[in-house]
Design an enzyme around this catalytic site. Structure first.
Site, mmCIF file in Angstrom:
data_model
loop_
_atom_site.group_PDB
_atom_site.id
_atom_site.type_symbol
_atom_site.label_atom_id
_atom_site.label_comp_id
_atom_site.label_asym_id
_atom_site.label_seq_id
_atom_site.Cartn_x
_atom_site.Cartn_y
_atom_site.Cartn_z
ATOM 1 N N ASP A 1 0.782 -1.182 -0.006
ATOM 2 C CA ASP A 1 -0.008 -0.110 0.165
ATOM 3 C C ASP A 1 0.842 1.301 -0.064
ATOM 4 O O ASP A 1 2.119 1.282 0.295
ATOM 5 C CB ASP A 1 -0.865 -0.122 1.535
ATOM 6 C CG ASP A 1 -1.735 1.236 1.321
ATOM 7 O OD1 ASP A 1 -2.313 1.695 0.595
ATOM 8 O OD2 ASP A 1 -1.525 2.039 2.435
ATOM 9 N N ASP B 1 -0.284 5.239 0.815
ATOM 10 C CA ASP B 1 -0.599 6.223 1.763
ATOM 11 C C ASP B 1 -0.559 5.865 3.112
ATOM 12 O O ASP B 1 -1.352 4.719 3.522
ATOM 13 C CB ASP B 1 -1.802 6.761 1.493
ATOM 14 C CG ASP B 1 -2.004 7.807 0.208
ATOM 15 O OD1 ASP B 1 -1.037 8.707 -0.174
ATOM 16 O OD2 ASP B 1 -2.531 6.986 -0.722
ATOM 17 N N THR C 1 -2.502 1.032 -4.588
ATOM 18 C CA THR C 1 -3.028 2.037 -3.927
ATOM 19 C C THR C 1 -4.482 2.602 -4.027
ATOM 20 O O THR C 1 -4.847 2.325 -5.539
ATOM 21 C CB THR C 1 -2.153 3.244 -3.902
ATOM 22 O OG1 THR C 1 -2.779 4.572 -3.392
ATOM 23 C CG2 THR C 1 -1.749 3.748 -5.427
ATOM 24 N N SER C 2 -5.168 3.075 -3.239
ATOM 25 C CA SER C 2 -6.489 3.749 -3.421
ATOM 26 C C SER C 2 -6.378 5.036 -4.061
ATOM 27 O O SER C 2 -7.295 5.423 -4.594
ATOM 28 C CB SER C 2 -7.274 3.968 -2.225
ATOM 29 O OG SER C 2 -7.598 2.702 -1.587
ATOM 30 N N LYS D 1 -10.503 -0.541 -2.719
ATOM 31 C CA LYS D 1 -10.495 -1.111 -1.365
ATOM 32 C C LYS D 1 -11.876 -0.590 -0.506
ATOM 33 O O LYS D 1 -12.138 0.303 -0.873
ATOM 34 C CB LYS D 1 -9.320 -0.780 -0.630
ATOM 35 C CG LYS D 1 -7.877 -1.403 -1.463
ATOM 36 C CD LYS D 1 -6.653 -0.507 -0.638
ATOM 37 C CE LYS D 1 -5.334 -1.071 -1.385
ATOM 38 N NZ LYS D 1 -4.198 -0.440 -0.680
ATOM 39 N N ASP E 1 -1.758 -0.131 6.236
ATOM 40 C CA ASP E 1 -1.691 0.459 7.475
ATOM 41 C C ASP E 1 -3.161 0.755 7.784
ATOM 42 O O ASP E 1 -3.446 1.449 9.088
ATOM 43 C CB ASP E 1 -1.111 1.741 7.137
ATOM 44 C CG ASP E 1 -1.878 2.535 6.413
ATOM 45 O OD1 ASP E 1 -2.376 3.633 6.912
ATOM 46 O OD2 ASP E 1 -2.054 2.500 5.268
#
Length: 215
Positions: free
Chosen positions: A4, A6, A105-106, A137, A162
């Site tokens: 991931d 961020d 990543t989103s 996600k 995270d």
């Protein structure tokens, strides 16, 4: 290896925090702490829905808000991103070991391209962005897509996350999961190895996480 971005590799949630509060002020309101926390790890569409609900402005133009927010975050990303503790060292070790590596990543592609100036494009064989998958996600699609693009069975992958949203996505995908909290406390979860930081994590440690998940 599936990373991931961020809050996991870089401390960019603080950048999003600045921009989202500025957007709320631009809209004539104030973003609540609860709404901001609910946005962590979520897609842009979900974050904008939370913003509208929090500001009690259901008719806000989502496209205009997304464009405003994207421009502001792009400016902040361009100033440079701060690595999370141990993240750069782990990424370097993973690459040195020759392990196939994906960024999952989103965040949308436009902003990810700016972030890659800090992260290093050569550190990833595959980059999967939030606006390039069938579902964001917490759906498992981002992680399954990354594994497919790497040509590696998802059961042979370790995902590092995270946030609760990211954890749900990674667990549902079938990957082994290492979770390192950043902005949110993470509850003990079946199938998830929790650790305070990535400091001291190396390919050998990740191999042990994978082995314990498949035992």
């Amino acid at each position: 290896m599936l990373f991931d971005m961020d809050g996991t590799l870089v401390d960019s949630e603080k950048v999003w925090d600045i921009a989202l509060h500025e957007l709320a002020a631009h809209a004539g309101g104030k973003l609540s702490e609860g709404a901001r926390l609910a946005m962590i790890g979520s897609s842009m569409a979900s974050s904008m829905r939370i913003l509208r609900e929090d500001l009690a402005q259901p008719d806000r133009d989502e496209a205009a808000d997304v464009a405003w927010l994207t421009r502001r975050v792009e400016e902040l990303f361009a100033e440079g991103l701060v690595w999370r503790p141990g993240a750069l060292e782990l990424l370097r070790a993973v690459r040195a070991a020759g392990l196939p590596t994906a960024l999952v990543t989103s965040t949308g592609r436009r902003l990810v391209e700016v972030a890659l100036d800090t992260l290093g494009r050569d550190n990833f064989d595959v980059v999967v962005c939030g606006d390039e998958v069938s579902a964001p996600k917490p759906d498992p699609a981002p992680y399954r897509t990354a594994a497919d693009l790497l040509g590696v069975p998802i059961e042979a992958c370790v995902a590092i996350e995270d946030s609760p949203t990211g954890m749900k996505s990674a667990v549902a995908s079938g990957a082994a999961v290492l979770a390192v909290p950043a902005e949110l406390e993470l509850p003990p979860t079946d199938g998830v190895h929790l650790r305070e930081s990535l400091e001291g994590v190396d390919p050998g440690f990740l191999a042990a996480v994978l082995a314990s998940a498949t035992a």
